[in-house]
Scaffold this active site. Structure first.
Site, mmCIF file in Angstrom:
data_model
loop_
_atom_site.group_PDB
_atom_site.id
_atom_site.type_symbol
_atom_site.label_atom_id
_atom_site.label_comp_id
_atom_site.label_asym_id
_atom_site.label_seq_id
_atom_site.Cartn_x
_atom_site.Cartn_y
_atom_site.Cartn_z
ATOM 1 N N SER A 183 0.841 -1.191 0.000
ATOM 2 C CA SER A 183 0.000 0.000 0.000
ATOM 3 C C SER A 183 0.877 1.242 0.000
ATOM 4 C CB SER A 183 -0.884 0.020 1.253
ATOM 5 O OG SER A 183 -1.527 1.255 1.434
ATOM 6 N N TYR A 196 -2.737 -1.156 10.287
ATOM 7 C CA TYR A 196 -2.747 -1.520 8.869
ATOM 8 C C TYR A 196 -1.496 -1.023 8.157
ATOM 9 C CZ TYR A 196 -4.295 -1.253 3.958
ATOM 10 O OH TYR A 196 -4.382 -1.353 2.593
#
Length: 290
Positions: A183, A196
């Site tokens: 990400s 996350y």
């Protein structure tokens, strides 16, 4: 005819909406584009077998559709979104490929390792592993993140990847590939997505290290780093105001659609990237990864 990339898909403000986790495609407005009507294959993955986690919706579904249209059979791993998983399977089968739908929690080691064995049992081989499933949740304060939340995030995003890779390389032949989904948060972490974002940095590091470890076996390992992508994960894990403005902080002024990542996964799975391993491919709408 080519379109202006800022205007190709929906721009913020996005419609106000919230969902319960893990989120469902049928409740998402506007509906994401997974390439159902646009992706055209050219046999880049003919005769291959791919296992994709989180393949029921979002990026996973777009990758499953693209892989099938490139000639691959697909094992569709998902948590509990039965309707979404069946829809993905329908698109894979419409492309003339085999779809194996497997429900379960990849954070469980027994299930994760069993997924690889299921691929071998059902399809006779495993050529491509895509570690795409992820857990995320938003927290405004560090004190709000429980030990259980930290644990489930790491078990889903990092431990499962380790289990699957370790089991997969036992069966993979030279020319096989592993693609992990990292990400933009790997290097530009959102403070409210602390757990996350930390796992996504770990995924990028794991990818680079594993690539060197398995190069002698002829297995390539790469990662894709998406920016803001419009999937059910967004309204089910983010507050309403962030959903409304999702993607506007990119130079392209909008969230990406899952279909806009599919070609990158196809490239990394195919022989067209045979000299690429240990790489992190950024698909961020122009936001730099610092």
């Amino acid at each position: 005819m080519s379109e202006h990339p800022q205007q190709k898909h929906a721009q913020p403000p996005m419609p106000e909406q919230q969902q319960d986790m893990p989120g469902y495609t049928s409740e998402l407005t506007p509906r994401p584009d997974h390439g159902e009507q646009s992706y055209r294959g050219s046999e880049k993955l003919a005769g291959r077998v791919a296992l994709i986690t989180g393949a029921d919706s979002g990026i996973g579904r777009a990758v499953a559709i693209a892989f099938a249209r490139e000639g691959a059979d697909v094992i569709i791993s998902y948590l509990e979104e039965d309707e979404d998983a069946r829809e993905t399977a329908r698109w894979v089968e419409d492309a003339g490929r085999k779809a194996v739908v497997v429900r379960g929690d990849i954070s469980d080691e027994t299930f994760a390792r069993g997924l690889v064995r299921r691929a071998i049992d059902e399809c006779g081989q495993l050529d491509i592993l895509v570690n795409n499933a992820a857990h995320q949740a938003t927290f405004e304060k560090l004190e709000d993140i429980t030990a259980a939340e930290w644990d489930v995030t790491f078990r889903t995003n990092v431990y499962a990847m380790f289990y699957l890779c370790q089991e997969a390389v036992k069966h993979m032949k030279p020319g096989s590939t592993i693609i992990n989904t990292s990400s933009i948060n790997a290097t530009s972490p959102s403070p409210t997505l602390l757990a996350y974002a930390t796992t996504k940095g770990a995924i990028a590091n794991f990818t680079a290290g594993l690539a060197g470890l398995v190069a002698e076996r002829g297995i390539r390992v790469n990662a894709v780093a998406p920016g803001p992508i419009w999937t059910p994960l967004i309204p089910s894990t983010m507050p309403a105001e962030k959903v409304k403005s999702f993607g506007e902080n990119t130079p392209l002024k909008r969230p990406g659609q899952p279909a806009e990542l599919a070609a990158t996964y196809v490239l990394l799975a195919s022989e067209g990237s045979s000299y690429t391993t240990g790489a992190l491919y950024e698909v961020t709408g122009g936001r730099p990864m610092l």
